[in-house]
Design a protein around this motif. Structure first.
Motif, short mmCIF file in Angstrom:
data_model
loop_
_atom_site.label_atom_id
_atom_site.label_comp_id
_atom_site.label_asym_id
_atom_site.label_seq_id
_atom_site.Cartn_x
_atom_site.Cartn_y
_atom_site.Cartn_z
N LYS A 1 5.52 12.25 -9.48
CA LYS A 1 6.62 11.77 -10.33
C LYS A 1 7.35 10.61 -9.65
CE LYS A 1 10.22 14.42 -10.53
NZ LYS A 1 11.06 15.59 -10.88
N TRP A 2 7.61 10.76 -8.36
CA TRP A 2 8.35 9.71 -7.66
C TRP A 2 7.48 8.49 -7.37
CZ3 TRP A 2 13.00 9.69 -8.73
CH2 TRP A 2 13.73 10.88 -8.86
N ILE A 3 6.19 8.70 -7.18
CA ILE A 3 5.28 7.55 -7.05
C ILE A 3 5.31 6.72 -8.33
CG2 ILE A 3 2.85 6.88 -6.87
CD1 ILE A 3 2.51 9.30 -4.95
N ASP A 4 5.32 7.39 -9.47
CA ASP A 4 5.40 6.69 -10.75
C ASP A 4 6.72 5.92 -10.88
OD1 ASP A 4 2.95 7.67 -11.49
OD2 ASP A 4 3.73 9.32 -12.69
N ALA A 5 7.77 6.39 -10.18
CA ALA A 5 9.08 5.73 -10.23
C ALA A 5 9.19 4.59 -9.22
CB ALA A 5 10.19 6.75 -9.97
N GLY A 6 8.14 4.39 -8.43
CA GLY A 6 8.13 3.26 -7.50
C GLY A 6 8.16 3.64 -6.04
N GLN B 1 6.80 4.52 -2.48
CA GLN B 1 5.58 4.14 -1.77
C GLN B 1 5.33 4.99 -0.53
OE1 GLN B 1 5.92 -0.29 -1.62
NE2 GLN B 1 4.22 -0.10 -0.20
N TYR B 2 6.41 5.36 0.14
CA TYR B 2 6.35 6.12 1.40
C TYR B 2 6.72 7.55 1.05
CZ TYR B 2 8.15 7.30 6.19
OH TYR B 2 8.44 7.85 7.42
N VAL B 3 5.69 8.41 0.93
CA VAL B 3 5.88 9.73 0.33
C VAL B 3 5.71 10.83 1.38
CG1 VAL B 3 5.21 11.24 -1.56
CG2 VAL B 3 4.86 8.78 -1.77
N ASP B 4 6.79 11.56 1.61
CA ASP B 4 6.76 12.70 2.53
C ASP B 4 6.63 13.98 1.71
OD1 ASP B 4 7.26 14.76 4.30
OD2 ASP B 4 9.38 14.26 4.58
N THR C 1 12.02 -4.00 -1.92
CA THR C 1 12.17 -3.15 -0.75
C THR C 1 11.40 -1.86 -0.96
OG1 THR C 1 14.37 -4.03 -0.28
CG2 THR C 1 13.83 -1.90 0.69
N VAL C 2 10.69 -1.41 0.06
CA VAL C 2 9.90 -0.18 -0.03
C VAL C 2 10.83 1.03 -0.16
CG1 VAL C 2 8.24 1.32 1.15
CG2 VAL C 2 8.01 -1.18 1.31
N VAL C 3 10.48 1.94 -1.06
CA VAL C 3 11.24 3.17 -1.24
C VAL C 3 10.41 4.35 -0.74
CG1 VAL C 3 12.48 4.65 -2.86
CG2 VAL C 3 12.26 2.20 -3.32
N GLU D 1 0.83 -1.20 0.00
CA GLU D 1 0.00 0.00 0.00
C GLU D 1 0.87 1.26 0.00
OE1 GLU D 1 -3.10 0.17 2.96
OE2 GLU D 1 -3.19 -2.02 3.08
N PRO D 2 0.44 2.32 -0.67
CA PRO D 2 1.15 3.59 -0.59
C PRO D 2 0.81 4.30 0.72
CG PRO D 2 -0.77 3.84 -1.97
CD PRO D 2 -0.71 2.38 -1.59
N ALA D 3 1.68 5.18 1.17
CA ALA D 3 1.44 5.96 2.38
C ALA D 3 1.91 7.39 2.14
CB ALA D 3 2.16 5.36 3.57
N ILE D 4 1.05 8.34 2.50
CA ILE D 4 1.34 9.75 2.28
C ILE D 4 1.43 10.46 3.64
CG2 ILE D 4 0.62 11.89 1.17
CD1 ILE D 4 1.16 9.56 -0.77
N GLY D 5 2.47 11.26 3.82
CA GLY D 5 2.63 11.98 5.07
C GLY D 5 3.32 13.31 4.87
#
Length: 255
Positions: A221-226, A228-231, A207-209, A14-18
């Motif tokens: 852009k970075w979600i498209d690059a893989g 998942q853990y987006v600050d 591995t989660v990036v 799952e993706p996570a946004i923070g």
């Protein structure tokens, strides 16, 4: 500490946004939860927060349904232990450049048999009384994020990815830009090339990036690059930028 495990969700794909928080304000933590974000990173590395002030922020975040992550000041046993004992959902360790750095972070953040984290169950993380499964629960639920934020770390990424016990490889574009001699140029092709290299290798290793992004377009852009853990951003910048937009807009209308 009873909470949905951010770690489990990330490992399930799952993706996570923070966002990141510097202010010592429980209300800010609650607002981040009310906004629907998945996690908040308490920045002890670049901000004035301490273990003492962060404890109450963790409680406020969890009450609002957002997972609190503590970015410690350095990769040290005492820093990591205190960040986890106060009941955070995980710890984010800066400036990991080598396999040895990564192994040290795991050793400090995990209980036996994965590491040697100092054990006291009479802490907030153990609901102050502990349990027979306390160490197992902590190993299962605690998120360990290591920050690869320099050219040297990228060069050593293959060895870093071999270390067991790491959940997220987090990319810091600002420090990467500084390590390349182009400080602050986070959209420079050399910065993005290094970040994409890590994304590709991490995805290959399942591995989660994670990555920092200043705005939604960069995050996408970075979600498209893989990633998942987006600050996305830092709360003080988001607040200041929004107020500036409002001020500029109303000033134009008045003029």
């Amino acid at each position: 500490m009873s909470q949905d495990s951010l770690r489990e969700r990330l490992l399930d794909g799952e993706p996570a946004i923070g966002t990141m928080q510097i202010l010592n304000s429980a209300m800010v933590s609650e607002m981040i939860g009310v906004a629907g974000m998945d996690f908040v990173i308490y920045d002890q590395e670049h901000g004035p927060l301490s273990a003492e002030t962060t404890l109450s922020l963790c409680a406020a975040a969890q009450n609002a349904g957002v997972a609190p992550i503590v970015r410690v000041r350095e990769n040290s046993e005492s820093e990591i232990q205190r960040a986890l004992d106060i009941g955070s959902a995980g710890v984010q360790v800066p400036q990991v450049e080598t396999r040895e750095d990564a192994e040290a972070a795991v050793e400090s953040a995990r209980f036996d048999p994965l590491g040697s984290r100092g054990l006291s169950q009479y802490v907030r993380a153990g609901d102050y009384v502990g349990s027979p499964t306390y160490t197992e629960d902590q190993n299962d639920e605690t998120l360990l994020v290591i920050q690869v934020e320099g050219e040297r770390g990228v060069e050593n990424i293959d060895e870093i990815l071999e270390v067991d016990g790491i959940d997220v490889i987090f990319l810091g574009p600002y420090d990467i830009s500084q390590s390349l001699g182009i400080p602050g140029q986070v959209t420079h092709e050399r910065v993005e090339e290094l970040m994409r290299r890590v994304c590709d290798k991490a995805v290959e290793q399942d591995t989660v990036v994670g990555a920092f992004a200043d705005d939604v377009n960069t995050a996408s852009k970075w979600i498209d690059a893989g990633v998942q853990y987006v600050d996305i951003g830092v709360e003080v910048a988001l607040f200041t930028e929004r107020l500036t937009e409002i001020n500029d807009d109303i000033t134009e209308r008045i003029d």
